[in-house]
Design an enzyme around this catalytic site. Structure first.
Site, PDB file in Angstrom:
ATOM      1  CB  SER A   1      51.354  48.146  88.827  1.00 37.87           C
ATOM      2  OG  SER A   1      51.815  47.057  89.580  1.00 37.87           O
TER       3      SER A   1
ATOM      4  CE1 TYR B   1      56.019  48.021  85.483  1.00 41.53           C
ATOM      5  CE2 TYR B   1      55.364  47.485  87.732  1.00 41.53           C
ATOM      6  CZ  TYR B   1      55.088  47.510  86.382  1.00 41.53           C
ATOM      7  OH  TYR B   1      53.883  47.040  85.915  1.00 41.53           O
TER       8      TYR B   1
HETATM    9  P1  NAP Z   1      52.396  42.219  77.927  1.00 43.11           P
HETATM   10  O1  NAP Z   1      51.568  41.025  77.604  1.00 43.11           O
HETATM   11  O2  NAP Z   1      53.881  42.094  77.820  1.00 43.11           O
HETATM   12  O3  NAP Z   1      51.892  43.445  77.033  1.00 43.11           O
HETATM   13  C1  NAP Z   1      52.598  44.634  76.941  1.00 43.11           C
HETATM   14  C2  NAP Z   1      52.103  45.427  75.746  1.00 43.11           C
HETATM   15  O4  NAP Z   1      52.819  46.668  75.689  1.00 43.11           O
HETATM   16  C3  NAP Z   1      52.333  44.694  74.423  1.00 43.11           C
HETATM   17  O5  NAP Z   1      51.200  44.848  73.614  1.00 43.11           O
HETATM   18  C4  NAP Z   1      53.529  45.432  73.820  1.00 43.11           C
HETATM   19  O6  NAP Z   1      53.386  45.378  72.409  1.00 43.11           O
HETATM   20  C5  NAP Z   1      53.333  46.860  74.378  1.00 43.11           C
HETATM   21  N1  NAP Z   1      54.574  47.618  74.440  1.00 43.11           N
HETATM   22  C6  NAP Z   1      55.676  47.361  75.202  1.00 43.11           C
HETATM   23  N2  NAP Z   1      56.640  48.262  74.951  1.00 43.11           N
HETATM   24  C7  NAP Z   1      56.144  49.118  74.022  1.00 43.11           C
HETATM   25  C8  NAP Z   1      56.669  50.255  73.338  1.00 43.11           C
HETATM   26  N3  NAP Z   1      57.933  50.668  73.523  1.00 43.11           N
HETATM   27  N4  NAP Z   1      55.875  50.906  72.451  1.00 43.11           N
HETATM   28  C9  NAP Z   1      54.619  50.463  72.207  1.00 43.11           C
HETATM   29  N5  NAP Z   1      54.067  49.394  72.822  1.00 43.11           N
HETATM   30  C10 NAP Z   1      54.829  48.720  73.696  1.00 43.11           C
HETATM   31  O7  NAP Z   1      52.140  42.709  79.424  1.00 43.11           O
HETATM   32  P2  NAP Z   1      50.809  43.136  80.220  1.00 43.11           P
HETATM   33  O8  NAP Z   1      50.912  42.487  81.540  1.00 43.11           O
HETATM   34  O9  NAP Z   1      49.583  42.925  79.430  1.00 43.11           O
HETATM   35  O10 NAP Z   1      51.113  44.686  80.423  1.00 43.11           O
HETATM   36  C11 NAP Z   1      50.133  45.687  80.232  1.00 43.11           C
HETATM   37  C12 NAP Z   1      50.241  46.713  81.345  1.00 43.11           C
HETATM   38  O11 NAP Z   1      49.896  46.106  82.587  1.00 43.11           O
HETATM   39  C13 NAP Z   1      51.645  47.294  81.548  1.00 43.11           C
HETATM   40  O12 NAP Z   1      51.559  48.692  81.695  1.00 43.11           O
HETATM   41  C14 NAP Z   1      52.127  46.648  82.838  1.00 43.11           C
HETATM   42  O13 NAP Z   1      53.060  47.473  83.510  1.00 43.11           O
HETATM   43  C15 NAP Z   1      50.815  46.505  83.585  1.00 43.11           C
HETATM   44  N6  NAP Z   1      50.794  45.531  84.669  1.00 43.11           N
HETATM   45  C16 NAP Z   1      51.043  44.199  84.414  1.00 43.11           C
HETATM   46  C17 NAP Z   1      51.004  43.281  85.451  1.00 43.11           C
HETATM   47  C18 NAP Z   1      51.258  41.813  85.232  1.00 43.11           C
HETATM   48  O14 NAP Z   1      51.485  41.084  86.235  1.00 43.11           O
HETATM   49  N7  NAP Z   1      51.212  41.312  84.003  1.00 43.11           N
HETATM   50  C19 NAP Z   1      50.705  43.716  86.755  1.00 43.11           C
HETATM   51  C20 NAP Z   1      50.465  45.060  86.974  1.00 43.11           C
HETATM   52  C21 NAP Z   1      50.488  45.954  85.923  1.00 43.11           C
HETATM   53  P3  NAP Z   1      54.601  45.287  71.334  1.00 43.11           P
HETATM   54  O15 NAP Z   1      55.661  44.401  71.897  1.00 43.11           O
HETATM   55  O16 NAP Z   1      53.941  44.760  70.090  1.00 43.11           O
HETATM   56  O17 NAP Z   1      55.040  46.704  71.170  1.00 43.11           O
END
Ligand code: NAP
Length: 262
Positions: free
Chosen positions: A143, A153
């Site tokens: 991130s 985080y």
């Molecule tokens: P998201 O739509 O909430 O997706 C998160 C994914 O992680 C889901 O598929 C969830 O699946 C899985 N997950 C969460 N906890 C888990 C666990 N304990 N075990 C296995 N799987 C788990 O969010 P996203 O934004 O796409 O996030 C993806 C990555 O991008 C993350 O690492 C986040 O920190 C990073 N990121 C996001 C942003 C943003 O603004 N969205 C910005 C920078 C970085 P299940 O619930 O089915 O397990």
């Protein structure tokens, strides 16, 4: 990079049910990779598999139910990775909307398990066969928060960015490419799941998950160590480099407190 029939390679994606992980699963299917989709919600994962197989009946797509905070589950994923994969996307993640002093030790430990320990363990298990094959791609979804000081985080994501940079250097010339993907605000389920207040955020700061995954895929092919998608965040990175660290610290904690819902 398009893979030809008969020479199909395999990609494992954690957190493939939604957001950036789901976007990577479509991108890699379009690139001709067999897929292993990992997350906790097996019903959603199987739905993703059906959708992908409808478009790409030629691909082998496995789903693995795993909670990356649970030791036996992470071991199962590790074993699958150790059998040999070609692409690893360490993407699963979540955010905590409370400051470190207010959050529970359980949620801090879960954060470390999903954001730090599990990617570290999967990378460690993936590298030996990637080195044997002189081919591998590892994308760690970190991130822009990894460059500021916005709570645990940020600290967890810093680990992932720095480890990615180190491995990028260490594995030069081996055929194994490592990239830290450092997106800014991206429209996914992340903020809703983390109960974060986002309504004040200007529209231009939002990225789409497809834009982010496509930028990372392009950047890893080019041999970059860090991918920061979007002009807005490229400018932010420049500013962060120029600002004195005390100001970066103050900005980081202000941004964190604005996201709190309760
Ligand atoms: P998201 O739509 O909430 O997706 C998160 C994914 O992680 C889901 O598929 C969830 O699946 C899985 N997950 C969460 N906890 C888990 C666990 N304990 N075990 C296995 N799987 C788990 O969010 P996203 O934004 O796409 O996030 C993806 C990555 O991008 C993350 O690492 C986040 O920190 C990073 N990121 C996001 C942003 C943003 O603004 N969205 C910005 C920078 C970085 P299940 O619930 O089915 O397990």
């Amino acid at each position: 990079m398009t893979i030809q029939r008969g020479l199909r390679r395999t990609a494992l994606i954690t957190g493939a049910t939604s957001g950036i992980g789901e976007s990577f699963s479509r991108l890699l299917a379009d690139q001709g990779f067999n897929l292993i989709l990992v997350a906790r919600d097996i019903t959603r994962l199987d739905e993703r598999r059906r959708e992908l197989n409808q478009k790409h009946p030629e691909l082998l797509i496995e789903t693995m139910r795993a909670d990356l905070t649970v030791e036996p589950d992470i071991r199962t994923v590790e074993s699958r990775v150790a059998q040999g994969i070609d692409v690893l996307i360490n993407n699963a993640g979540f955010g905590i909307n409370k400051s470190f002093t207010k959050s529970s030790i359980e949620s801090e430990r879960e954060l470390m398990a999903v954001l730090v320990e599990s990617p570290m363990r999967l990378i460690h298990h993936a590298i030996p066969t990637m080195l044997q094959n002189s081919f591998g791609i590892i994308i760690n979804v970190s991130s822009v928060a990894s460059f500021i000081a916005g709570g645990s985080y940020s600290a967890a994501k810093s680990y992932l960015t720095v480890l990615s940079e180190s491995l990028h250097s260490e594995l030069q010339g081996t055929g194994v490419k490592v990239l830290a993907l450092c997106p800014g605000f991206t429209r996914t389920e992340f903020h809703q799941r983390g109960r974060m207040r986002m309504n004040g955020l200007p529209k231009f700061l939002w990225l789409s998950a497809d834009f982010v995954s496509e930028a990372a895929w392009r950047d890893v092919q080019r041999g970059k160590a860090i991918s920061v998608p979007g002009w807005q965040y490229k400018i932010l990175m420049l500013i962060l480099r120029l600002l004195p660290r005390p100001l970066v610290r103050r900005y980081g904690m202000n941004a964190k407190s604005k996201q709190r819902k309760d």
